[in-house]
Write an enzyme that holds these catalytic residues in place. Structure first.
Site, PDB file in Angstrom:
ATOM      1  N   SER A 172      23.444  96.420 -23.415  1.00  0.00           N
ATOM      2  CA  SER A 172      22.273  95.695 -22.918  1.00  0.00           C
ATOM      3  C   SER A 172      22.609  95.039 -21.585  1.00  0.00           C
ATOM      4  CB  SER A 172      21.866  94.614 -23.918  1.00  0.00           C
ATOM      5  OG  SER A 172      22.821  93.566 -23.873  1.00  0.00           O
ATOM      6  N   LYS A 173      21.552  94.588 -20.940  1.00  0.00           N
ATOM      7  CA  LYS A 173      21.709  93.902 -19.664  1.00  0.00           C
ATOM      8  C   LYS A 173      22.630  92.691 -19.834  1.00  0.00           C
ATOM      9  CE  LYS A 173      18.163  91.532 -17.708  1.00  0.00           C
ATOM     10  NZ  LYS A 173      18.692  90.350 -17.045  1.00  0.00           N
ATOM     11  N   ARG A 174      22.509  92.063 -20.987  1.00  0.00           N
ATOM     12  CA  ARG A 174      23.338  90.884 -21.259  1.00  0.00           C
ATOM     13  C   ARG A 174      24.836  91.221 -21.323  1.00  0.00           C
ATOM     14  NH1 ARG A 174      21.467  89.122 -26.150  1.00  0.00           N
ATOM     15  NH2 ARG A 174      19.472  90.114 -25.718  1.00  0.00           N
TER      16      ARG A 174
END
Ligand code: GLU
Length: 505
Positions: free
Chosen positions: A262-264
């Protein structure tokens, strides 16, 4: 399989923000398959969820595909004969299909308000609108025909939901996974048409794929749970023989291997997950992208292709043309592909190393200009680039690796030299200054000259070559020191020795 013979695939992103690298890989695999079969690659913008629409996202998608060289044959910008290419523009046609399904008994009107559904969710934490509870909710299956008519006539807000059959098994042949089956008792009655008249993804995707005569679909594994609803819709709309062939691509996993990247994860581990920089128009927040970090599009595409595919050999570097030629669905893996940023950097490094200077020159000239250096000879820049190219992970590393070619160093790694300095070394360099003045100016001749002088002095080459490098470069890095000297030119080399020598003594 669809009745038409030509291959037509689509990449169907929702314009909700920056493009995750997984999205670009989906586009890429569709593109590779289409081009390999002389087919069409279509970009369709799935913008029916008005609540998630983000201005600028569609332009970002266009720019991203063109940066990667994955150019659509048909798109909103370049419409072909199968438009519209933005789902929202097809809005008027969706209701008709939803109504058709209601008439045939494959769908129903649902009048439950948002509050009523919220209430259900509170009562039943795992609430799903389905065959188990549909008769206890407010819809055209539980209400009488007259009540339903009354509600519709009064313009009561409603959705249309698919009526998923009980105890059936639906299945399809996935190009990657083989036969995939679903028990309908586990599938909920998805909304097909929303209260605002917009279709949901489920209805729109089927109607559009049919209208656009899509033959094959490569999409992320996360869409697999939606497949039974789509299968039922293809059947209920009477289009089963036109159903495209599906391939659900393996997930791109976190570097640790547990769960989808994920972007995180990118923020947490310090690497980009988006293809290009994305600035959220509401918050102004910047999410960094591969392009701006200094990835060449060729490297980015190459790296993506190998996330879940290989050609069965040890080859890792592929051009887009080679990928078109070599891509095969049966070599796409079923299991998730771990994302490895170090490997991504390696791809970029390899691509930079092998890139023609002309390709890199615009960026290199910009870097030089940004560092305040004007009017440099183009051949000189190109020669410098050749000398340092294999040291770059990103094009932007150029300045760190090569600034000394353009600006004489002001700071020296004196600590590397001074502690072992001797009067003999001072004498050596003073002598060198004299000798260099009449020296043939090429790396080979300079090396011979230097080594002869060292031999005559009785010292060791390494003892003198390192200080020589620090004099020219400022530090202990850079390409071959004699190549550096050759490129800098006689005057600059002599001047740099003269400038640095007093600091070492
Ligand atoms: N609009 C979906 C997405 O955003 C497309 C899924 C599909 O390809 O069917 O990924």
């Amino acid at each position: 399989m669809s009745s038409q013979n030509n291959v037509r695939v689509r990449f169907a992103p929702s314009p909700t923000g920056g493009l995750h690298l997984g999205g670009v890989r989906t586009a890429l695999f569709n593109y590779l398959f289409a081009k390999q079969h002389q087919g069409e690659f279509i970009l369709r913008i799935e913008d029916t969820d008005q609540t998630r629409f983000v201005p600028g996202a569609e332009a970002y998608i266009n720019e991203c595909l063109s940066w990667c060289g994955i150019i659509p044959d048909e798109s909103p910008e370049k419409p072909g004969a199968f438009g519209p290419y933005r789902q929202s523009e097809r809005k008027p046609s969706y209701r008709q299909y939803a109504e058709q399904l209601v008439e045939k008994g494959y769908a129903y009107y649902a009048f439950d308000t948002a509050e009523e559904l919220e209430e259900q969710r509170k009562l039943f934490p795992n609430f799903r609108y389905s065959q188990e509870n549909r008769l206890s909710l407010r819809n055209s299956l539980s209400l009488s025909a007259a009540e339903t008519q009354q509600l519709l006539a009064a313009g009561t807000a409603h959705t249309i939901r698919i009526k998923v059959p009980e105890n059936e098994v639906v299945s399809f042949e996935d190009m990657i996974r083989g036969k995939v089956s679903f028990e309908t008792s586990l599938v909920d009655d998805k909304v097909l048409l929303k209260a605002d008249g917009m279709p949901t993804y489920h209805l729109a995707v089927v109607v559009d794929d049919k209208a656009m005569q899509i033959s094959h679909i490569f999409r992320g594994e996360e869409w697999l749970p939606s497949a039974p609803v789509h299968l039922l819709l293809w059947e209920y709309l009477g289009w089963k023989s036109d159903m495209p062939q599906w391939a659900h691509l393996p997930l791109i996993l976190k570097p640790e291997g547990n769960g989808k990247l994920s972007k995180r994860d990118g923020d947490r581990l310090g690497f980009p997950v988006y293809a290009m920089n994305w600035i959220d128009p509401k918050s102004g927040d910047l999410t960094k992208g591969f392009r701006e970090l200094g990835f060449l599009p060729e490297a980015f595409v190459n790296m993506l292709a190998l996330l879940g595919w290989n050609d069965g050999t040890a080859q890792e570097i592929f051009t887009l043309e080679e990928l078109v030629e070599k891509f095969t669905v049966d070599r796409v893996s079923k299991s998730g592909a771990k994302f490895d940023f170090e490997k991504a950097k390696w791809f970029n490094h390899e691509w930079i190393k092998n890139a023609d200077n002309e390709v890199l020159m615009p960026q290199i000239n910009q870097i030089i200009g940004n560092n305040g250096v004007q009017n440099v000879d183009a051949t000189f820049v190109s020669n410098v680039l050749t000398a340092v190219k294999e040291r770059l992970t990103y094009v932007s590393d150029f300045w760190t690796q090569a600034s000394f070619f353009f600006v004489s160093p002001d700071v020296y790694d004196v600590d590397a030299v001074k502690p072992k300095w001797t009067a003999q070394k001072t004498a050596f360099f003073e002598d060198i200054i004299q000798g260099l003045a009449t020296q043939d100016w090429n790396a080979g001749a300079l090396e011979l000259f230097f080594k002869d002088k060292v031999a005559a002095s009785g010292m060791k080459v390494g003892e003198l070559m390192m200080p020589f490098r620090v004099m020219l470069v400022g530090g202990k890095f850079g390409p071959d020191v004699f190549r550096i000297a050759e490129l800098l030119g006689k005057e600059a080399v002599i001047a740099r020795i003269q400038k640095a020598l007093p600091l070492f003594i």
